[in-house]
Scaffold this motif. Structure first.
Motif, PDB file in Angstrom:
ATOM      1  N   ALA A 131       0.832  -1.205   0.000  1.00 15.78           N
ATOM      2  CA  ALA A 131       0.000   0.000   0.000  1.00 15.78           C
ATOM      3  C   ALA A 131       0.866   1.254   0.000  1.00 15.78           C
ATOM      4  O   ALA A 131       0.515   2.254  -0.630  1.00 15.78           O
ATOM      5  N   MET A 132       2.014   1.195   0.679  1.00 18.48           N
ATOM      6  CA  MET A 132       2.895   2.367   0.691  1.00 18.48           C
ATOM      7  C   MET A 132       3.479   2.612  -0.697  1.00 18.48           C
ATOM      8  O   MET A 132       3.679   3.748  -1.107  1.00 18.48           O
ATOM      9  N   ILE A 133       3.747   1.516  -1.423  1.00 15.02           N
ATOM     10  CA  ILE A 133       4.237   1.666  -2.791  1.00 15.02           C
ATOM     11  C   ILE A 133       3.100   2.128  -3.699  1.00 15.02           C
ATOM     12  O   ILE A 133       3.295   2.921  -4.601  1.00 15.02           O
ATOM     13  N   ASP A 134       1.889   1.644  -3.405  1.00 15.16           N
ATOM     14  CA  ASP A 134       0.734   1.982  -4.239  1.00 15.16           C
ATOM     15  C   ASP A 134       0.281   3.427  -4.072  1.00 15.16           C
ATOM     16  O   ASP A 134      -0.746   3.811  -4.615  1.00 15.16           O
ATOM     17  N   GLY A 135       0.993   4.211  -3.296  1.00 10.80           N
ATOM     18  CA  GLY A 135       0.680   5.630  -3.266  1.00 10.80           C
ATOM     19  C   GLY A 135       0.146   6.155  -1.951  1.00 10.80           C
ATOM     20  O   GLY A 135      -0.333   7.280  -1.890  1.00 10.80           O
ATOM     21  N   TYR A 136       0.204   5.345  -0.890  1.00 11.68           N
ATOM     22  CA  TYR A 136      -0.350   5.804   0.377  1.00 11.68           C
ATOM     23  C   TYR A 136       0.762   6.132   1.372  1.00 11.68           C
ATOM     24  O   TYR A 136       1.815   5.486   1.372  1.00 11.68           O
ATOM     25  N   SER A 137       0.493   7.141   2.200  1.00 12.61           N
ATOM     26  CA  SER A 137       1.449   7.461   3.251  1.00 12.61           C
ATOM     27  C   SER A 137       1.298   6.432   4.372  1.00 12.61           C
ATOM     28  O   SER A 137       0.316   5.691   4.411  1.00 12.61           O
TER      29      SER A 137
END
Lengths: 278, 348
Positions: A173-179
């Motif tokens: 999820a962090m790679i997918d654009g989330y902080s």
């Protein structure tokens, strides 16, 4: 042959587990004569109704004690403690497991050890604390003190549970654009639902059975919880109102048994995950 | 589209250097494979490029921009596929693929469009309403690739994405993956411990061991011209034969290496070929259908007990009786020489 042995063993365990409930049930509805005559008459059979059943004990419990009031008090305390525990233990466990690196593990163990200090040691200083805060004889004192038992254990429980949930989904999820914050809010809660349920069930159980703190802090009958009020009201000197005591136990344990059976799979999952990998 | 520059990159876990001074230049549009056994540092290197691990020292540049400091994973223009695929278990396939697009606040109709485009590309349109647990391994892998694709990343990072597939599926998945990368031309870094995958997929292969890069080169370079004995024995199945010959013409401390498929019976070679001939004592012959592996020992070796393997293609129908000594030979141009102490390649 193997099947027969298996079923026989299962039956044995079921009888073993079910017997206390059966005993509570018949004691609740037995007449006093039927309950006590066994002591002098050895031909009396204790595990059946020798006389017709009666509602006398149930009437005593509901009519002459504040049982319903205690149930209400208990539910109130339980609800508050569960909310506080989940609100503190889940984020704490998450941070220790995911964000604190190598120190998280050690801190987690330290927190867990505080749970091992028995209430019999702590109730004296806590009594002082409660009186300084002016909370004597109020449900607020229990709501303040119970989380000191539930939070350490539940924090550790959540940590253990998280170790079994792969970090990769949150990394993804962090790679997918989330902080990191967005991951904690949007992704993590769904992954730890079984852990949260375990925390709820555990705090629920702990609060429900707690006696020492309740006895120390609460003195008015209308402020008592079930675990305190029932023995105080129904054990008078050396007179045990067994019928009413068992009725109280029955009416508290049956809803619990139903709740546990509904959540049992997730509960066990949460516990064993924490335990096995801990 | 972007290349990646890695300079002196180090990562220390406690006292253990997981990545130990790596320099690497990945070209724009290249398919680069990091090959190594477990513990070689290949995954740590990939995770540092992704921003999931902070380097102890060194620099990473993606598309000319330095990212090794505080640039979080989401701002590096990368997409990653984990070995476990890391699908969100409580979201449908559609929602999984749409998740990165939701993060970038893409409008609804545009999300719908892109998800369908990506799903169509990987042939998973009919699974869009299912949950990950209802899919097979191969289908999950394609969902993970779809989710990576819709971000329009500058770089794809793939961590053993084929490792969880069964052997049958792996071949076709490899072909699909290579075709897909050729079509979209996005720089790809691919981590694997499987040398067949590395050879089949990589434009170039980086062979890693103990956190260090041993060799960078095309599959052909790595296979035919290994820089040291580690690469020589790590790449190739069965590995390159290495032996110390009792041969006065070689400088002392020289190891001679040759591939098992180059060690063939003496009489299959034509007269023009310059050969190194060995007396090969055959211990056992293994019949594998397309090939035969011949195990034995070479009398010219300084350690005559060491097992040497010859790989005979099925096209050589000679019978090789076990327990007898035969004349085998290797063309001299295919011999490789290494330093016995350092393991490094030596020019003869």
């Amino acid at each position: 042959m193997k099947r027969v042995a298996l079923y026989a063993a299962a039956l044995g365990f079921t009888l073993f587990a079910g017997f206390p409930f059966y005993w509570m049930l018949i004691t609740t509805f037995k007449q006093n004569r039927d309950l006590y005559v066994g002591a002098s008459d050895l031909s009396h059979i204790p595990w059946i109704f020798n006389d017709p059943p009666t509602l006398e004990h149930v009437k005593l419990l509901f009519g002459q004690t504040d049982f319903l009031r205690w149930v209400l008090n208990t539910l109130l305390v339980v609800a508050a403690v569960v909310v506080i525990t989940v609100a503190v233990a889940v984020p704490a466990g998450y941070s220790l497991a995911r964000l604190a690196g190598r120190w998280g593990e050690r801190l987690g163990m330290g927190i867990f050890f505080t749970y091992l200090i028995p209430p019999t040691l702590l109730f004296v200083p806590f009594a002082r604390l409660v009186s300084v805060l002016g909370l004597q004889d109020s449900l607020a004192s229990l709501i303040l003190i119970y989380p000191t038992m539930t939070i350490p254990f539940c924090t550790w429980l959540v940590m253990g549970f998280l170790r079994s949930v792969p970090w990769e989904i949150e990394e993804q999820a962090m790679i997918d654009g989330y902080s990191r914050l967005a991951v904690i809010v949007k992704v993590a809660p769904r992954l730890i639902v079984p852990g949260i349920l375990t925390v709820i069930v555990f705090s629920f159980t702990l609060v429900l059975q707690e006696f020492v703190y309740a006895l120390t802090f609460i003195s008015s009958v209308d402020k008592m919880t079930v675990s305190l009020g029932v023995p105080i009201a129904l054990v008078r000197g050396d007179v045990y109102h067994w019928g009413a005591l068992m009725a109280a136990a029955l009416f508290t344990s049956i809803p619990l048994a139903i709740v546990y059976n509904v959540f049992i799979d997730r509960f066990i999952q949460g516990f064993t995950m924490g335990a096995v990998k801990g | 589209m972007a290349g990646i520059e890695i300079r002196n990159l180090r990562k220390q876990f406690g006292d253990l250097p997981a990545v130990d001074g790596v320099n690497l230049s990945i070209r724009d549009g290249e398919f680069l494979v990091l090959l190594g056994s477990s513990g070689s540092g290949k995954t740590t290197l990939l995770r540092m490029i992704a921003g999931l691990e902070h380097p102890t020292a060194g620099e990473i540049h993606i598309g000319g921009e330095r990212v090794d400091g505080d640039v979080p994973p989401r701002a590096r223009g990368i997409a990653m596929v984990f070995q476990s695929y890391a699908l969100y278990p409580h979201r449908t396939v559609f929602q999984n693929i749409a998740f990165p697009l939701e993060a970038s606040r893409t409008p609804r109709n545009r999300i719908e469009e892109k998800v369908r485009w990506a799903a169509d590309m990987f042939g998973i349109t009919r699974y869009l309403d299912r949950y990950p647990r209802q899919l097979s391994g191969g289908e999950r892998q394609r969902v993970a690739l779809c989710r990576a694709l819709v971000r329009d990343p500058k770089v794809f990072l793939l961590d053993e994405p084929l490792a969880n597939l069964d052997a049958k599926l792996r071949n076709t998945a490899r072909d699909d993956l290579k075709q897909f990368q050729r079509r979209i031309q996005t720089t790809t870094v691919y981590v694997t411990h499987d040398q067949v995958e590395a050879m089949g997929l990589g434009d170039r292969i980086v062979v890693m061991e103990h956190g260090k890069v041993r060799q960078v080169g095309t599959p052909q370079e790595v296979y035919e011209d290994p820089v040291d004995t580690f690469v020589a024995t790590f790449v190739g199945q069965p590995p390159m034969n290495l032996l110390a010959l009792r041969d006065a013409s070689l400088p002392p401390g020289t190891l001679v290496g040759f591939r098992p498929e180059h060690l063939l019976p003496r009489n299959v070679f034509g007269p023009g070929e310059e050969l190194a001939t060995f007396r090969f004592a055959v211990r056992r012959v293994e019949y594998l259908g397309s090939d035969r592996y011949v195990y034995g020992a070479v009398a010219e070796s300084a350690a005559p007990e060491a097992t040497i393997i010859a790989k005979l293609p099925g096209t050589i129908p000679l019978t090789i009786p076990e327990g007898e000594t035969h004349e085998f030979a290797v063309p001299r141009r295919l011999l490789r020489y290494f330093d016995a102490d350092t393991g490094l390649r030596r020019r003869p």
